[in-house]
Design a protein around this motif. Sequence first.
Motif, mmCIF file in Angstrom:
data_model
loop_
_atom_site.group_PDB
_atom_site.id
_atom_site.type_symbol
_atom_site.label_atom_id
_atom_site.label_comp_id
_atom_site.label_asym_id
_atom_site.label_seq_id
_atom_site.Cartn_x
_atom_site.Cartn_y
_atom_site.Cartn_z
ATOM 1 N N GLU A 104 0.811 -1.212 0.000
ATOM 2 C CA GLU A 104 0.000 0.000 0.000
ATOM 3 C C GLU A 104 0.852 1.272 0.000
ATOM 4 O O GLU A 104 0.360 2.349 -0.352
ATOM 5 N N THR A 298 -2.102 -7.136 -9.883
ATOM 6 C CA THR A 298 -3.386 -7.553 -9.320
ATOM 7 C C THR A 298 -4.389 -6.406 -9.441
ATOM 8 O O THR A 298 -4.118 -5.413 -10.130
ATOM 9 N N LYS A 299 -5.516 -6.517 -8.789
ATOM 10 C CA LYS A 299 -6.516 -5.463 -8.736
ATOM 11 C C LYS A 299 -6.771 -5.084 -7.278
ATOM 12 O O LYS A 299 -6.811 -5.956 -6.396
ATOM 13 N N ASP A 300 -6.946 -3.781 -7.024
ATOM 14 C CA ASP A 300 -7.288 -3.377 -5.658
ATOM 15 C C ASP A 300 -8.801 -3.474 -5.456
ATOM 16 O O ASP A 300 -9.532 -3.881 -6.369
ATOM 17 N N LYS A 301 -9.270 -3.089 -4.302
ATOM 18 C CA LYS A 301 -10.704 -3.255 -3.977
ATOM 19 C C LYS A 301 -11.614 -2.415 -4.865
ATOM 20 O O LYS A 301 -12.806 -2.693 -4.997
ATOM 21 N N ASP A 302 -11.027 -1.395 -5.505
ATOM 22 C CA ASP A 302 -11.795 -0.547 -6.409
ATOM 23 C C ASP A 302 -11.670 -0.968 -7.870
ATOM 24 O O ASP A 302 -12.174 -0.294 -8.769
ATOM 25 N N GLY A 303 -10.934 -2.068 -8.111
ATOM 26 C CA GLY A 303 -10.780 -2.566 -9.473
ATOM 27 C C GLY A 303 -9.641 -1.954 -10.252
ATOM 28 O O GLY A 303 -9.499 -2.202 -11.460
ATOM 29 N N ASN A 304 -8.797 -1.168 -9.589
ATOM 30 C CA ASN A 304 -7.658 -0.554 -10.267
ATOM 31 C C ASN A 304 -6.458 -1.502 -10.265
ATOM 32 O O ASN A 304 -6.306 -2.324 -9.361
#
Length: 444
Positions: A104, A298-304
Motif C-alpha cells: 500500500e 493484481t486489482k485493488d478493492k476498487d478494481g484498479n
Amino acid sequence: MPFIVNTDAERAEMLREIGVENFEALIADIPEEIRLKKALDLFAAMGEPEVKSLLEKMASSNAATCDHVSFLGAGAYDHFIPAAVKAIASRSEFYTAYTPYQAEVSQGTLQAIYEYQSAMCRLYGMDVANASMYDGASALAEAALIALNVTGRNGIVVAGKLHPYTSQVLETYLEAAGDRPIVQNGIENGIGSVASLEALVSSETAAVIVQQPNFYGCLEEVQAIGEIARKHGALFIVSADPVSLGVLEAPGNYGADIAVGEGQSVGNAQSFGGPYLGILTVSQKYVRKIPGRLVGMTKDKDGNDGFILTLQTREQHIRREKATSNICSNQALCALQAVVHLSLLGKEGIREVANRSMQKAHYLADRITELAGYSLKFSAPFFREFVVETPVPASTIIERMLEKNVFAGVDLSAWGEDGLLIAVTEKRTKDELDSFVSELASLG
C-alpha cells in the motif's frame, strides 16, 4: 538515523545483560595478533570545502574510463549510459523508496520492478523473471540450485568456458549444497566441444550450463548443447549477456529452461566491479522455484491495477528447510537503471548498440591480425570480445598503454592462460581503434 554514542553506564548494563565482565571478555575469541593495537590514523577534523578538495585529490589518482580509452571487458563493459538514466533513477520516488513488503505504500517501487521483469522476459525470450539477483554469478549459481531441486539429480555439467569468477561462485554454492559434483567439458578452439559433451551428460545430470558469449567472447554452439541436455532430461541453463541479445537469438527461443545474465552492461557503470545486478528468468513451469522477489499485477478493492510481491517461497516467509533460496532481496536501484536504459533504447536501440559493438570489435580484430606477431587465439565466431596472442607479454602491453591513457584489455595470465582479452563497445571511435592498432604495432 543519527549516531548516538553509548554512555559508559549503558555499555556496562549491556555487558551485564550479555553475561560478560568487560569488553575484553566480549571479544576474547578474536585472536590477539589481528586486533588493532593503536589509534586509527585519521585526518584531523576539516570543513566541507577542505574535505571536498581532499577527496578530489584522492580521486585524481585513479585511472577512469572518463579520461581513458577502454578495451576492458571480461564481464564488465564500458557501454554508453544516457544522462537520463541517472536522472530518472535518482528521483526521490525511486532513490528513497520504501521496501516493497507493504504494497500500500510501495506501488512506485513495485511497478518499477514489474516493468524490469517484463523487459527481461522480452529480452531473454522467457516466461518469468524475478526482481533481480545480486550479480550474474549468483544468478547462475541459484539457477543451478533450481535444477538440483527440480530434477532431484546430483551433478552439473559446464558445457563451455565460464568466467573463472563465476565458476568459483558456482563451486562455493554447490559445496554448501552438499558437495554436488561439477564436470567441466573440454574446450577446443575457444568453445566447448560438443563431441565430448555428449559423453559427460547422463541421467544423473541436473543441468547443463553454458555462457553465451563465453569468457573468451566466443559464441558457443548453444543449439547443439541444448539438444544434448534435453536428450538426457537435464535442465538447460544459459548465461547470456543482455547487450548481445540485440543481435543474438534469445535463450528462450532455443530451448533454455533457465536464462541468467550479468546486467551491468545495461544502464550501470563499471564502478570498480559493483554493485551490479543478476538477471534470472525461467520457463513458467519453474515459477514456484524461482529465488528472490517476484512482483505480480493484481486489482485493488476498487478494481484498479496494483502491484504486489507474490509466490514468496523465500526463507523469510516459510520454514527454512522448505525455502527455494535464502535470497531475500534484490538490486532494485541497479535493476531500475537497467529498465530505464532499455526503455530509452527501445527494441531498435538495443539492436543498434549490439551491432555497433560487434562491427567495431571485428574491425579492430581484423586490423590487429594484420600486425606482425599478433593473431587471434581462436577462430570461433565472437561478439564484441576476442583474445589476441601477442609478441610481448600482455602485461607489458597493458603497462605501456596506460602511459597513453588506454586500458588495453585483460591479461589472461591472471588465470594461468596466455593472451590479451580485448572488448570493444559502441563508444569506441574509428580514430581510437586505429590509434590502438598503431600503438600495438610499435610494441611488436
